[in-house]
Design a protein around this motif. Structure first.
Motif, short mmCIF file in Angstrom:
data_model
loop_
_atom_site.label_atom_id
_atom_site.label_comp_id
_atom_site.label_asym_id
_atom_site.label_seq_id
_atom_site.Cartn_x
_atom_site.Cartn_y
_atom_site.Cartn_z
N MET A 1 0.80 -0.95 -0.06
CA MET A 1 0.12 0.18 -0.19
C MET A 1 1.13 1.19 -0.22
N GLN A 2 0.97 2.34 -0.93
CA GLN A 2 1.20 3.84 -0.81
C GLN A 2 1.08 4.18 0.59
N ASN A 3 2.93 4.86 0.85
CA ASN A 3 2.06 5.93 1.60
C ASN A 3 2.19 7.22 0.94
N LEU A 4 1.24 7.51 1.73
CA LEU A 4 0.08 8.91 1.79
C LEU A 4 1.33 10.09 2.61
N LYS A 5 1.96 9.76 3.91
CA LYS A 5 2.07 10.84 4.45
C LYS A 5 2.54 10.09 5.78
N THR A 6 4.45 10.88 6.37
CA THR A 6 4.48 10.57 7.60
C THR A 6 4.41 11.54 7.98
N HIS A 7 4.19 12.33 9.13
CA HIS A 7 3.34 13.32 10.06
C HIS A 7 4.15 13.42 11.18
N TYR A 8 5.44 13.78 11.86
CA TYR A 8 5.70 13.45 13.12
C TYR A 8 5.47 15.59 13.92
N HIS A 9 4.61 15.02 15.53
CA HIS A 9 4.47 16.10 15.79
C HIS A 9 4.87 16.95 16.10
N PRO A 10 4.36 18.08 15.90
CA PRO A 10 5.04 19.48 16.09
C PRO A 10 6.12 19.16 17.96
N GLU A 11 5.84 18.84 19.01
CA GLU A 11 6.21 18.62 19.87
C GLU A 11 7.60 17.95 20.26
N LEU A 12 7.70 17.17 19.00
CA LEU A 12 8.69 15.99 18.54
C LEU A 12 9.38 16.46 17.97
N LYS A 13 11.00 16.90 19.06
CA LYS A 13 11.72 17.61 17.91
C LYS A 13 13.06 16.27 17.19
N ASP A 14 12.91 15.35 17.98
CA ASP A 14 13.45 14.26 17.41
C ASP A 14 13.39 13.19 18.07
N LEU A 15 14.01 11.59 17.81
CA LEU A 15 12.85 9.97 18.28
C LEU A 15 14.34 9.34 18.47
N GLU A 16 15.35 10.20 18.28
CA GLU A 16 16.29 9.31 19.21
C GLU A 16 16.08 9.47 20.56
N HIS A 17 17.11 8.17 21.17
CA HIS A 17 17.13 8.55 22.48
C HIS A 17 15.36 8.32 23.36
N LYS A 18 14.22 8.19 22.35
CA LYS A 18 13.04 8.06 22.58
C LYS A 18 12.56 6.28 22.50
N ASN A 79 -16.80 -4.04 -1.75
CA ASN A 79 -15.68 -3.41 -2.54
C ASN A 79 -15.02 -2.75 -2.14
N ILE A 80 -13.79 -3.22 -0.94
CA ILE A 80 -12.74 -2.14 -0.06
C ILE A 80 -12.15 -2.20 -0.80
N GLN A 81 -10.85 -2.07 -0.87
CA GLN A 81 -10.16 -1.22 -2.04
C GLN A 81 -9.26 -0.83 -1.31
N PRO A 82 -7.93 -0.32 -1.48
CA PRO A 82 -6.82 0.66 -0.36
C PRO A 82 -6.70 1.60 -0.95
N PHE A 83 -6.77 2.26 -0.48
CA PHE A 83 -5.72 4.30 -0.75
C PHE A 83 -4.62 3.90 0.12
N GLY A 84 -4.44 4.61 1.18
CA GLY A 84 -2.98 4.54 1.72
C GLY A 84 -3.15 4.27 2.66
N ILE A 85 -1.46 4.37 2.96
CA ILE A 85 -0.95 4.26 4.40
C ILE A 85 -0.89 6.29 5.46
N TYR A 86 -1.17 6.28 6.28
CA TYR A 86 -0.89 7.47 7.29
C TYR A 86 -0.34 7.33 8.13
N GLU A 87 0.94 7.62 8.12
CA GLU A 87 1.87 7.23 9.56
C GLU A 87 2.20 8.19 9.92
#
Length: 173
Positions: A1-18, A79-87
């Protein structure tokens, strides 16, 4: 399935050591002309696609159908069809993890216009959630106003509004 978007919440400055956990979810897209079946949540003043978390080991399509039926009372899902992934990566509110990594598998489907009884969870009822058929353009307009003016908005409104706009573009609603 196609990745539509990867969104990072504004409070997350980085994911290291999380510390992070992943939650798999589904979202249902049922349209009839320019009308779309959405959930209105009074607490957050927003419209969202029906859906929610998958149970461990649950098939994505079966989970999508379960959530759609539970939240809206949808009948004759077909008639279920894939639309995409929101991460998305968002802060987690419990002390066991820092970050929630949510992967939402979105599917289009057809359903009967008439809905049966929903089987909402207690917190969904408490939040004033209800299934509604609404013009997709009105739902987008409403969510954008909530994003701009409401103190009550939840973390999912950006995802939902992005997906609604993408639905309009891709499905020519």
């Amino acid at each position: 399935m196609q990745n539509l978007k990867t969104h990072y919440h504004p409070e997350l400055k980085d994911l290291e050591h999380k510390s992070m956990f992943t939650r798999l979810a589904t979202r249902s897209i049922a349209t009839q002309g320019t009308n779309i079946l959405l959930l209105y949540t009074e607490r957050y003043e927003d419209y969202s696609l029906p859906g929610g978390g998958l149970d461990i080991g649950e098939d994505k399509i079966e989970g999508m159908m379960r959530e759609l039926t539970e939240e809206t009372g949808a009948k004759s899902i077909r008639n279920i069809q894939p639309f995409g992934i929101y991460e998305e990566y968002r802060p987690w509110y419990k002390s066991d993890y820092d970050v929630q990594h949510m992967i939402s598998y979105c599917y289009t489907c057809d359903i009967d216009k008439e809905l049966g009884n929903s089987n909402l969870e207690s917190y969904e009822k408490k939040n004033g959630m209800k299934a509604v058929w609404i013009d997709i353009h009105e739902a987008i307009k409403h969510n954008k106003k909530t994003m701009a003016t409401s103190e009550k908005k939840g973390m999912s409104i950006e995802r939902e509004t992005f997906l609604l706009e993408l639905i309009v573009t891709n499905m020519k609603c």
